[in-house]
Design an enzyme around this catalytic site. Structure first.
Site, PDB file in Angstrom:
ATOM      1  N   ASP A 212       0.828  -1.209   0.000  1.00 46.89           N
ATOM      2  CA  ASP A 212       0.000   0.000   0.000  1.00 46.89           C
ATOM      3  C   ASP A 212       0.862   1.258   0.000  1.00 46.89           C
ATOM      4  OD1 ASP A 212      -2.135  -1.662   0.035  1.00 46.89           O
ATOM      5  OD2 ASP A 212      -2.620  -1.384   2.166  1.00 46.89           O
TER       6      ASP A 212
ATOM      7  N   LYS B 134     -10.942 -28.317 -18.837  1.00 46.73           N
ATOM      8  CA  LYS B 134     -11.790 -27.391 -19.600  1.00 46.73           C
ATOM      9  C   LYS B 134     -12.502 -26.512 -18.588  1.00 46.73           C
ATOM     10  CE  LYS B 134     -14.991 -27.004 -23.401  1.00 46.73           C
ATOM     11  NZ  LYS B 134     -15.996 -26.147 -22.805  1.00 46.73           N
TER      12      LYS B 134
ATOM     13  N   ARG C 291     -15.543 -13.480 -26.860  1.00 49.00           N
ATOM     14  CA  ARG C 291     -15.512 -14.316 -28.055  1.00 49.00           C
ATOM     15  C   ARG C 291     -16.582 -13.898 -29.056  1.00 49.00           C
ATOM     16  NH1 ARG C 291     -18.087 -19.186 -29.397  1.00 49.00           N
ATOM     17  NH2 ARG C 291     -16.887 -20.385 -30.903  1.00 49.00           N
TER      18      ARG C 291
ATOM     19  N   GLU D 273      -9.718 -17.936 -20.323  1.00 48.40           N
ATOM     20  CA  GLU D 273     -11.043 -18.063 -19.732  1.00 48.40           C
ATOM     21  C   GLU D 273     -11.140 -17.211 -18.479  1.00 48.40           C
ATOM     22  OE1 GLU D 273     -12.392 -20.207 -21.764  1.00 48.40           O
ATOM     23  OE2 GLU D 273     -14.303 -20.742 -20.833  1.00 48.40           O
TER      24      GLU D 273
ATOM     25  N   LYS E  97     -15.942 -34.198 -22.413  1.00 50.65           N
ATOM     26  CA  LYS E  97     -16.822 -33.657 -21.376  1.00 50.65           C
ATOM     27  C   LYS E  97     -17.044 -34.647 -20.232  1.00 50.65           C
ATOM     28  CE  LYS E  97     -18.888 -30.246 -22.030  1.00 50.65           C
ATOM     29  NZ  LYS E  97     -19.454 -29.169 -22.790  1.00 50.65           N
TER      30      LYS E  97
ATOM     31  N   CYS F  72     -33.043 -24.724  22.955  1.00 50.40           N
ATOM     32  CA  CYS F  72     -33.453 -25.544  21.801  1.00 50.40           C
ATOM     33  C   CYS F  72     -32.427 -26.663  21.606  1.00 50.40           C
ATOM     34  CB  CYS F  72     -33.532 -24.661  20.555  1.00 50.40           C
ATOM     35  SG  CYS F  72     -33.733 -25.597  19.044  1.00 50.40           S
TER      36      CYS F  72
HETATM   37  S1  IVH Z   1      -8.620 -24.248 -26.339  1.00 54.46           S
HETATM   38  C1  IVH Z   1      -9.657 -23.748 -30.943  1.00 54.46           C
HETATM   39  N1  IVH Z   1      -8.471 -24.835 -23.805  1.00 54.46           N
HETATM   40  O1  IVH Z   1     -13.944 -23.953 -24.394  1.00 54.46           O
HETATM   41  C2  IVH Z   1     -10.295 -23.711 -29.625  1.00 54.46           C
HETATM   42  N2  IVH Z   1     -10.501 -23.903 -24.595  1.00 54.46           N
HETATM   43  O2  IVH Z   1     -15.462 -24.792 -27.180  1.00 54.46           O
HETATM   44  C3  IVH Z   1      -9.299 -23.321 -28.617  1.00 54.46           C
HETATM   45  N3  IVH Z   1     -12.183 -23.567 -22.893  1.00 54.46           N
HETATM   46  O3  IVH Z   1     -14.755 -21.081 -25.837  1.00 54.46           O
HETATM   47  C4  IVH Z   1      -9.843 -23.454 -27.265  1.00 54.46           C
HETATM   48  N4  IVH Z   1     -11.021 -24.336 -21.199  1.00 54.46           N
HETATM   49  O4  IVH Z   1     -12.885 -20.715 -24.087  1.00 54.46           O
HETATM   50  C5  IVH Z   1      -9.242 -24.342 -24.783  1.00 54.46           C
HETATM   51  N5  IVH Z   1      -8.162 -25.379 -21.573  1.00 54.46           N
HETATM   52  C6  IVH Z   1      -8.942 -24.893 -22.543  1.00 54.46           C
HETATM   53  C7  IVH Z   1     -10.247 -24.432 -22.311  1.00 54.46           C
HETATM   54  C8  IVH Z   1     -11.001 -23.943 -23.371  1.00 54.46           C
HETATM   55  C9  IVH Z   1     -12.177 -23.810 -21.580  1.00 54.46           C
HETATM   56  C10 IVH Z   1     -13.319 -22.981 -23.634  1.00 54.46           C
HETATM   57  C11 IVH Z   1     -12.871 -21.961 -24.641  1.00 54.46           C
HETATM   58  C12 IVH Z   1     -13.825 -22.094 -25.793  1.00 54.46           C
HETATM   59  C13 IVH Z   1     -14.529 -23.377 -25.533  1.00 54.46           C
HETATM   60  C14 IVH Z   1     -14.318 -24.280 -26.716  1.00 54.46           C
END
Ligand code: IVH
Length: 685
Positions: free
Chosen positions: A40, A119, A140, A177, A318, A436
């Site tokens: 600070d 992901k 995006r 992200e 997924k 209680c």
């Molecule tokens: S690579 C060519 N890595 O998933 C695509 N995407 O459907 C490059 N996402 O909107 C994406 N974690 O923002 C990548 N470790 C990761 C990710 C990731 C989340 C999201 C990304 C994108 C969607 C892809």
């Protein structure tokens, strides 16, 4: 040289560099080198110099994160390199097919190396750095055109305003992200519920909603985080040859990269990673909805190219959804430690991500009414991270005509006392207080819990048994249990050995320091941090009990509300009675002696920084962290030459290699357990 004699431009540059460096250590590495007060002071000096020399204020100055004016709309920005989406893989056979296509596309190469990453369930953004300075951030959008959210993204502390290090290209456009960690999401929603506002449906919506705020000040107040996972454009300099090297490079320039990435080989390597991440999912502090496999070689990626809107070189695998639907059998009202009534949905048991659910919280009366839940409804329920399962909402199409509305109780289901809802409060409470039985039982459970008095061998079931047997009516009774040894041995499921262990654990708990004891008392709104601040400030319980409101408000994080709760607690005659009994029978040290000396003795790791990597089997990462902190350690996310030791679990990440290269001591899980047990360092430390 005295800073005031220095050329202001030079001093400003120095301050900016130092603040950027310390910001990175604090927010990204979670390993600060200076105190908040020192930070600070540097920041205040920067702001003052910039006020005197406004012509030298640069957009990448740490003072320029927040403060941009609200915009009237979001400006569209075309992406020079489109932001693609990923193909989804659901079954193992989809993965085999993906790998087969990659191998075929690369001329039959076997054993392809992929970079595997979680992901992240957040919002995709692009960050554009020119000569290392953040110029523009965009969402995006539809992949070709996004929206300018530069002012909003600049408020996220982990995003560097400028990069630092060697070989930074002239243009670097990053992909990553923005996400909201689960703890921040829960806290935000809790506060929203208390204000009577609509909470966010999930952390992803919370991140998206927080980003799409025309006023960046609003975004600044949201607990947002960011991880970088790729590069869109790189111009100038030498781009690395692999994705793994790229991630390492980005991290070296101070960009936050999720540490869970690994390189793996072939389908077997991918599946192994997928399973490990799936097992880890519940203990992560943020939401992930799968894993992503990317060809590691960037040259090979070029050869594979794209189909439609997704690359051929990457795919998302997924996880099974964590939101499922099931039938509502009824609603129970649980009475908590402070008398708050929580509606809990009784569900037809259903499996969510491998765990059976039969209950889910409805949070409070207001939420129950807002969601308009009725018995006979089919509900969406979800498990997110370590968080208690919750009801998301009603599946409206499935509502039967005879669905019965839920009647809110006017009297406590445990003691029959009146239920009241104070003005401006969402919580409805039983006024029964310690009369209680439900509140008493919850209070005792909290007192003995791991983070409070940590009385091992006295779990929730044992508390229920002891309360039902009339052996424990209040906290002081715990310390008279040794008088009832014979009776305890005769109780259901209790043997001589477990009774003696329990009595020993109770005896040992007298050694806890004042902060833990204060937290254990369960005073309203006095969490661990405030309890420790109070202990540090007053030193003894006697001093604290004498403190007036003004003195209480002088303690860090204690405001008028908490001060009032503390006063009320220490004025209530029943509490005084229990405390006096505790003093007589337990004779604990914290009454009149400052608790720091015993605290230091029980803190063999005081002032030491330690790091955890890999999966632990006998305790969760959070548990390990809390228990190491209990020994005085600071648990950091990154290894440096000042790290005292690194605990290496199964499948450790790059932290292990880094520790080895720096000569930092490695501990196994077994070493950690014996350390936690004995508080003695294993040989060699
Ligand atoms: S690579 C060519 N890595 O998933 C695509 N995407 O459907 C490059 N996402 O909107 C994406 N974690 O923002 C990548 N470790 C990761 C990710 C990731 C989340 C999201 C990304 C994108 C969607 C892809």
């Amino acid at each position: 040289m005295n800073p005031s004699e220095q050329d202001p431009r030079q001093r400003l540059a120095e301050l900016r560099d130092r603040l950027h460096y310390h910001n990175h250590r604090y927010h990204v590495l979670d390993d600060p080198e200076i105190t908040d007060a020192e930070y600070d002071r540097l920041f205040a000096e920067l702001v003052e110099l910039e006020r005197q020399f406004p012509e030298h204020v640069r957009p990448d100055s740490p003072s320029q994160r927040v403060g941009a004016k609200p915009v009237s709309r979001f400006v569209e920005v075309p992406h020079e390199v489109p932001m693609l989406s990923l193909d989804n893989l659901f079954a193992d056979s989809d993965l085999m097919e993906f790998d087969r296509r990659c191998r075929e596309g690369l001329g039959g190469e076997e054993g392809i190396r992929y970079c595997a990453e979680p992901k992240l369930d957040g919002v995709a953004v692009s960050l554009r750095y020119q000569h290392g300075v953040l110029q523009r951030a965009a969402t995006r959008g539809d992949g070709r055109v996004g929206e300018d959210v530069t002012a909003q993204l600049r408020t996220i502390a982990v995003i560097p305003l400028c990069l630092a290090g060697e070989g930074i290209p002239a243009l670097l456009e990053l992909r990553g992200e923005v996400y909201m960690p689960l703890a921040g999401f829960e806290a935000w929603n809790q506060a929203a519920r208390e204000r009577g506002e609509k909470p966010f449906a999930n952390p992803r919506n919370a991140a998206a909603g927080s980003l799409r705020q025309l006023d960046p000040q609003v975004t600044a107040g949201r607990p947002l985080q960011f991880f970088c996972h790729g590069v869109g454009q790189w111009e100038g300099g030498n781009p690395p040859a692999t994705h793994a090297a790229m991630l390492e490079q980005l991290q070296a320039w101070r960009l936050p990269v999720c540490a869970l990435w690994e390189t793996v080989v072939g389908v077997a390597g991918c599946l192994d990673y997928y399973r490990r991440m799936e097992a880890k999912r519940a203990s992560l502090p943020y939401e992930i909805d799968g894993v992503v496999y990317k060809l590691d070689s960037l040259v090979a990626r070029e050869r594979l190219g794209f189909v439609a809107r997704s690359p051929r070189w990457a795919a998302a695998h997924k996880f099974a959804p964590r939101e499922v639907s099931t039938l509502l059998l009824g609603v129970d009202f649980q009475v908590g430690r402070t008398g708050v009534l929580t509606p809990v949905a009784r569900l037809q048991p259903v499996s969510v991500g491998g765990v059976m659910l039969s209950k889910a919280t409805l949070h409070n009366f207001q939420e129950l009414l807002r969601k308009d839940v009725r018995v006979g409804d089919t509900l969406w329920v979800r498990r997110a991270g370590d968080v208690i399962p919750e009801v998301v909402g009603v599946v409206w199409e499935r509502r039967p005509a005879a669905a019965a509305a839920i009647i809110l109780p006017t009297h406590c289901p445990a003691c029959g006392a009146v239920v009241v809802q104070a003005q401006g409060e969402v919580a409805a409470r039983c006024v029964g207080g310690l009369a209680c039985p439900a509140q008493r039982k919850e209070g005792i459970k909290h007192f003995i819990s791991r983070r409070a008095m940590n009385i091992e061998g006295m779990g929730e079931r044992m508390v229920t048994l002891l309360v039902e047997e009339g052996l424990v009516q209040n906290l002081a009774d715990i310390f008279t249990l040794s008088e009832h040894r014979e009776r305890l041995i005769g109780l259901e499921r209790l043997g001589e050995k477990s009774v003696d262990n329990l009595l020993l654990a109770i005896e040992l708990s007298k050694q806890r320091h004042l902060g833990q004891f204060l937290f254990a008392l369960g005073i309203r709104d006095v969490g661990e941090t405030i309890a420790h601040n109070l202990a540090r400030h007053f030193g003894t319980l006697s001093q604290l009990m004498l403190a007036d409101r003004e003195a209480l408000e002088g303690v860090a994080e204690v405001g008028p509300v908490v001060a009032e709760h503390l006063r009320q607690f220490f004025q209530e005659s029943h509490n005084i009675e229990v405390l006096n009994r505790l003093r007589r029978i337990a004779g604990t040290h914290w009454w009149d002696f400052p608790s720091s000396p015993p605290m230091m003795e029980s803190q063999p790791l005081a002032g030491k920084t330690v790091v955890l990597t890999g999966t632990l089997h006998s305790l969760t990462r959070q548990e390990a962290k809390v228990r190491l902190e209990g020994l005085g350690a600071k648990v950091s996310g990154s290894v440096s030459d000042r790290t005292f030791f690194v605990v290496v679990g199964e499948s450790p990440g790059s932290k292990r290699q880094r520790a080895e290269s720096l000569g930092v001591r490695l501990l196994t899980e077994a070493d950690l357990l014996s350390l936690l047990e004995s508080k003695l360092m294993p040989d060699g430390c």
